[in-house]
Design a protein around this motif. Structure first.
Motif, PDB file in Angstrom:
ATOM      1  N   LEU A   1      77.136 -41.579  49.959  1.00 33.72           N
ATOM      2  CA  LEU A   1      76.198 -41.256  50.392  1.00 33.72           C
ATOM      3  C   LEU A   1      76.242 -40.871  51.727  1.00 33.72           C
ATOM      4  O   LEU A   1      76.540 -42.081  52.107  1.00 33.72           O
ATOM      5  CB  LEU A   1      75.247 -42.520  49.956  1.00 33.72           C
ATOM      6  N   ILE A   2      75.599 -40.668  52.107  1.00 31.07           N
ATOM      7  CA  ILE A   2      75.361 -39.464  53.610  1.00 31.07           C
ATOM      8  C   ILE A   2      74.186 -39.689  54.360  1.00 31.07           C
ATOM      9  O   ILE A   2      73.187 -39.313  53.492  1.00 31.07           O
ATOM     10  CB  ILE A   2      75.754 -37.962  53.689  1.00 31.07           C
ATOM     11  N   ILE A   3      73.523 -41.202  54.985  1.00 27.35           N
ATOM     12  CA  ILE A   3      72.346 -40.865  55.259  1.00 27.35           C
ATOM     13  C   ILE A   3      71.709 -40.566  57.093  1.00 27.35           C
ATOM     14  O   ILE A   3      73.542 -40.524  57.862  1.00 27.35           O
ATOM     15  CB  ILE A   3      72.097 -42.552  55.271  1.00 27.35           C
ATOM     16  N   GLY A   4      71.373 -39.738  57.318  1.00 30.44           N
ATOM     17  CA  GLY A   4      71.255 -38.829  57.687  1.00 30.44           C
ATOM     18  C   GLY A   4      71.968 -37.302  57.991  1.00 30.44           C
ATOM     19  O   GLY A   4      72.868 -36.961  59.136  1.00 30.44           O
ATOM     20  N   ALA A   5      72.002 -36.869  56.937  1.00 25.83           N
ATOM     21  CA  ALA A   5      72.781 -35.708  56.284  1.00 25.83           C
ATOM     22  C   ALA A   5      72.330 -34.720  57.111  1.00 25.83           C
ATOM     23  O   ALA A   5      73.296 -33.897  56.776  1.00 25.83           O
ATOM     24  CB  ALA A   5      72.917 -35.409  55.572  1.00 25.83           C
ATOM     25  N   GLY A   6      71.062 -34.337  57.246  1.00 29.79           N
ATOM     26  CA  GLY A   6      71.278 -33.236  58.048  1.00 29.79           C
ATOM     27  C   GLY A   6      71.186 -32.770  59.554  1.00 29.79           C
ATOM     28  O   GLY A   6      70.458 -31.719  60.585  1.00 29.79           O
ATOM     29  N   GLY A   7      71.764 -34.151  60.264  1.00 28.84           N
ATOM     30  CA  GLY A   7      72.321 -33.826  61.780  1.00 28.84           C
ATOM     31  C   GLY A   7      73.399 -32.399  61.921  1.00 28.84           C
ATOM     32  O   GLY A   7      74.068 -32.654  60.793  1.00 28.84           O
ATOM     33  N   SER A   8      73.856 -32.924  63.284  1.00 27.45           N
ATOM     34  CA  SER A   8      75.305 -32.598  63.206  1.00 27.45           C
ATOM     35  C   SER A   8      75.972 -32.761  62.518  1.00 27.45           C
ATOM     36  O   SER A   8      77.157 -32.343  62.070  1.00 27.45           O
ATOM     37  CB  SER A   8      75.486 -32.768  65.100  1.00 27.45           C
ATOM     38  N   ILE A   9      76.397 -34.309  62.811  1.00 29.57           N
ATOM     39  CA  ILE A   9      77.811 -35.028  62.370  1.00 29.57           C
ATOM     40  C   ILE A   9      77.658 -34.614  61.433  1.00 29.57           C
ATOM     41  O   ILE A   9      78.360 -34.872  59.937  1.00 29.57           O
ATOM     42  CB  ILE A   9      77.560 -36.412  63.241  1.00 29.57           C
ATOM     43  N   GLY A  10      76.440 -35.342  60.635  1.00 27.32           N
ATOM     44  CA  GLY A  10      75.682 -34.902  58.713  1.00 27.32           C
ATOM     45  C   GLY A  10      76.552 -34.007  58.124  1.00 27.32           C
ATOM     46  O   GLY A  10      76.152 -33.863  57.042  1.00 27.32           O
TER      47      GLY A  10
ATOM     48  N   ILE B   1      84.122 -24.776  55.619  1.00 24.64           N
ATOM     49  CA  ILE B   1      82.471 -25.421  55.908  1.00 24.64           C
ATOM     50  C   ILE B   1      82.254 -24.772  57.108  1.00 24.64           C
ATOM     51  O   ILE B   1      83.311 -23.466  57.642  1.00 24.64           O
ATOM     52  CB  ILE B   1      83.465 -26.761  57.153  1.00 24.64           C
ATOM     53  N   LYS B   2      81.449 -24.531  57.318  1.00 22.05           N
ATOM     54  CA  LYS B   2      80.594 -23.633  58.167  1.00 22.05           C
ATOM     55  C   LYS B   2      79.730 -24.655  59.357  1.00 22.05           C
ATOM     56  O   LYS B   2      79.501 -25.908  59.159  1.00 22.05           O
ATOM     57  CB  LYS B   2      79.624 -22.985  58.242  1.00 22.05           C
ATOM     58  N   SER B   3      79.162 -24.070  60.350  1.00 22.89           N
ATOM     59  CA  SER B   3      78.515 -24.744  61.164  1.00 22.89           C
ATOM     60  C   SER B   3      76.730 -24.804  60.609  1.00 22.89           C
ATOM     61  O   SER B   3      76.296 -23.205  60.777  1.00 22.89           O
ATOM     62  CB  SER B   3      77.944 -24.784  62.633  1.00 22.89           C
ATOM     63  N   VAL B   4      75.837 -25.044  61.313  1.00 27.02           N
ATOM     64  CA  VAL B   4      74.739 -25.581  61.078  1.00 27.02           C
ATOM     65  C   VAL B   4      73.774 -25.451  61.973  1.00 27.02           C
ATOM     66  O   VAL B   4      74.130 -26.167  62.789  1.00 27.02           O
ATOM     67  CB  VAL B   4      73.650 -25.896  59.797  1.00 27.02           C
ATOM     68  N   ILE B   5      72.583 -24.132  62.513  1.00 30.71           N
ATOM     69  CA  ILE B   5      72.443 -23.895  63.662  1.00 30.71           C
ATOM     70  C   ILE B   5      70.702 -23.992  63.448  1.00 30.71           C
ATOM     71  O   ILE B   5      70.266 -22.918  62.122  1.00 30.71           O
ATOM     72  CB  ILE B   5      72.830 -22.605  64.329  1.00 30.71           C
ATOM     73  N   ASP B   6      70.293 -24.834  63.688  1.00 32.52           N
ATOM     74  CA  ASP B   6      68.834 -24.992  63.486  1.00 32.52           C
ATOM     75  C   ASP B   6      67.843 -23.858  64.623  1.00 32.52           C
ATOM     76  O   ASP B   6      67.051 -23.004  64.092  1.00 32.52           O
ATOM     77  CB  ASP B   6      68.287 -25.862  63.614  1.00 32.52           C
TER      78      ASP B   6
ATOM     79  N   ASP C   1      64.545 -34.682  70.437  1.00 30.92           N
ATOM     80  CA  ASP C   1      64.318 -35.623  70.656  1.00 30.92           C
ATOM     81  C   ASP C   1      62.859 -36.038  69.702  1.00 30.92           C
ATOM     82  O   ASP C   1      62.678 -36.688  69.502  1.00 30.92           O
ATOM     83  CB  ASP C   1      63.101 -35.685  72.200  1.00 30.92           C
ATOM     84  N   THR C   2      62.837 -34.796  68.556  1.00 29.93           N
ATOM     85  CA  THR C   2      61.426 -35.389  67.513  1.00 29.93           C
ATOM     86  C   THR C   2      62.205 -35.292  66.422  1.00 29.93           C
ATOM     87  O   THR C   2      61.074 -35.928  65.822  1.00 29.93           O
ATOM     88  CB  THR C   2      60.821 -33.822  67.117  1.00 29.93           C
ATOM     89  N   GLY C   3      63.145 -35.554  66.588  1.00 30.24           N
ATOM     90  CA  GLY C   3      64.567 -35.844  65.217  1.00 30.24           C
ATOM     91  C   GLY C   3      64.260 -34.969  64.217  1.00 30.24           C
ATOM     92  O   GLY C   3      64.875 -35.522  62.793  1.00 30.24           O
ATOM     93  N   GLN C   4      63.986 -33.906  64.326  1.00 34.75           N
ATOM     94  CA  GLN C   4      63.370 -32.792  63.311  1.00 34.75           C
ATOM     95  C   GLN C   4      64.689 -32.013  62.882  1.00 34.75           C
ATOM     96  O   GLN C   4      64.819 -30.555  62.197  1.00 34.75           O
ATOM     97  CB  GLN C   4      62.361 -32.412  63.484  1.00 34.75           C
ATOM     98  N   LYS C   5      65.934 -32.117  63.870  1.00 29.70           N
ATOM     99  CA  LYS C   5      66.267 -30.506  64.083  1.00 29.70           C
ATOM    100  C   LYS C   5      67.449 -30.910  62.732  1.00 29.70           C
ATOM    101  O   LYS C   5      67.974 -31.686  62.370  1.00 29.70           O
ATOM    102  CB  LYS C   5      67.351 -30.224  65.477  1.00 29.70           C
ATOM    103  N   LYS C   6      68.167 -29.473  61.926  1.00 28.98           N
ATOM    104  CA  LYS C   6      68.474 -29.248  61.435  1.00 28.98           C
ATOM    105  C   LYS C   6      69.929 -28.760  61.571  1.00 28.98           C
ATOM    106  O   LYS C   6      70.280 -27.694  61.745  1.00 28.98           O
ATOM    107  CB  LYS C   6      68.310 -28.045  59.970  1.00 28.98           C
ATOM    108  N   GLY C   7      71.158 -29.789  61.546  1.00 34.02           N
ATOM    109  CA  GLY C   7      71.759 -28.793  62.430  1.00 34.02           C
ATOM    110  C   GLY C   7      72.294 -29.217  63.611  1.00 34.02           C
ATOM    111  O   GLY C   7      71.808 -30.094  63.982  1.00 34.02           O
TER     112      GLY C   7
END
Length: 332
Positions: free
Chosen positions: A162-171, A293-298, A314-320
Motif C-alpha cells: 500500500l502506497i499512501i500519497g502515491a500520486g506525487g513524485s516519489i509515489g 518505469i517512466k516519469s509522470v509529468i503533470d 503548493d496546492t497539493g494537486q500535482k500528479k507526479g
C-alpha cells in the motif's frame, strides 16, 4: 546567466528572475547547461519554511536568519548537457547529456550549474537515451527516494503493498518500482489522481477523501506513507505479521512510537531519508531504458514562471512532477 533567485522566506513571490554570474568549473567539476529542472514539494517546503518546528531555526541559522543567503537558488534535480569539464574530470566529456540530483546544495533554477563528477552530496550520470530532458529531470529525487524505501521494505514477489500519497513524485515511482518487484500495489491519493495511478500499474486505488484504508479490513505486507500523514495506529493495525511500515517524512512522535513497535512486535517501522548513490541512479536508468518505469509529468513551465509553478505545487494537486524548462532543446 538567468536564474531564479530565492530572495525571502514565505510565499512564491520571493522567487525572482535575475541575472547572475555564470559559474566556472573547478578541476573536478563539470559545467552543465541546464535544459530542465523541477519543482518538488521539498523545494516548496524549504522556500516557505513549512517544515517541522524543530528544524526552522537551524535552517535560518544555516541559510540566513532574515532572508536566504547561503542557498539562493532552489532546484534539487535537473538534466542538461555538459558544456565544459575541469582538467581532472574523467567520467564525462563535453556534449554528454546528463541528469543529476544536487542534494542539499540545490541550484537547479538557473541556466548553468557546476557539479563535481563524484561527490557525497548529490549524484550525476548520463541520462537515459529514451527520455527527453524534461522526463529525465524528474527522475533523481523521486526515483531515488522511492527506491531507497522499497528496498528497505524488502518487497517479495506477490506481496501486497500500500502506497499512501502515491500520486506525487516519489509515489509515482514507488508504484512502478513496487510493481517491477512483483508486488500487488494499492495506491492511495485524491480523486483526480486515481486514473493516473491505474495507468502506471496500481492494481487497486483508494480515494482518501472518501475511504479510510485503515477501516476496510485489508492488511498489507508493506505500507509506504510518503508524507507521514496517515494514522500511525491504523497503519500498524493494517500491517500483516512481519510487515513493514515505511515512513518517508516522520514526526518526532512517529519516530518514538516506531522504535517501540519495532522492539515489541514482529512489525517493523522504517524511517530515514535516502543516501543518494550513483549506482542507484544507474539502476533507475537501466529500468527506464528497459521500459519498466517512466516519469509522470503533470505541468511544464518556463523558467520565468517558476513562482507560478510553486503556487501550483503548493496546492497539493500535482500528479507526479512539475517541470521547469530552460532554454532550447528540452525535447532531446
Amino acid at each position: 546567466m538567468k536564474a531564479i533567485m530565492w530572495t525571502k522566506y514565505g510565499p512564491p513571490d520571493g522567487l525572482q528572475l535575475r541575472e547572475s554570474d555564470k559559474p566556472v568549473p573547478r578541476d573536478n567539476e563539470v559545467l552543465i547547461r541546464i535544459a530542465a529542472t523541477t519543482v518538488t514539494t521539498g523545494d516548496c517546503e524549504l522556500r516557505s519554511l513549512k517544515i517541522p518546528v524543530l528544524f526552522r531555526l537551524p535552517v535560518r541559522i544555516y541559510n540566513g536568519l532574515l532572508k536566504p543567503k547561503r542557498i539562493t537558488i532552489l532546484g534539487q534535480e535537473l538534466s542538461g548537457e555538459i558544456e565544459t569539464t575541469g582538467k581532472d574530470v574523467r567520467l564525462f566529456k563535453k556534449g554528454d547529456q546528463v541528469f543529476a540530483s544536487t542534494g542539499l546544495s540545490f541550484g537547479g533554477y538557473a541556466e548553468y550549474i557546476c557539479l563535481p563528477e563524484e561527490t557525497k552530496m548529490g549524484v550525476l550520470a548520463k541520462k537515459p537515451v529514451n527520455m527527453t530532458y524534461e522526463e529525465a529531470a524528474a527522475v533523481p529525487t523521486g526515483g531515488l527516494e522511492a527506491l531507497h524505501f522499497l528496498r528497505k521494505g524488502n518487497i517479495q514477489h506477490g506481496q501486497k503493498v500500500l502506497i499512501i500519497g502515491a500520486g506525487g513524485s516519489i509515489g509515482t515511482f514507488a508504484v512502478q518500482l513496487a510493481r517491477h518487484f512483483g508486488a500487488e500495489v494499492t495506491g492511495v491519493d485524491s480523486t483526480k489522481k486515481l486514473d493516473m495511478l491505474r495507468s502506471i500499474g496500481a492494481v487497486h486505488v483508494i480515494d482518501y477523501t472518501r475511504e479510510d484504508f485503515t477501516k476496510n479490513g485489508e492488511t498489507y505486507d508493506v505500507i509506504f506513507d510518503i508524507m507521514g500523514k496517515s494514522s500511525f495506529s491504523g497503519s500498524i493495525k493494517s500491517l500483516k505479521q512481519n510487515g513493514r511500515y515505511l515512513i518517508g517524512n516522520p514526526g518526532l512522535t512517529q519516530i518514538v512510537r516506531g522504535r517501540w513497535i519495532s522492539m515489541r512486535s514482529s512489525k517493523k517501522v522504517i524511517i530515514g531519508a535516502a543516501i543518494q548513490k550513483v549506482e542507484d541512479l544507474a539502476f533507475l536508468k537501466e529500468l527506464i531504458e528497459a521500459g519498466a518505469i517512466k516519469s509522470v509529468i503533470d505541468r511544464r513551465y518556463p523558467l520565468e514562471q517558476t513562482a507560478e509553478a510553486h503556487r501550483y505545487v503548493d496546492t497539493g494537486q500535482k500528479k507526479g512532477n512539475v517541470v521547469i524548462t530552460i532554454g532550447k532543446n528540452t525535447k532531446i
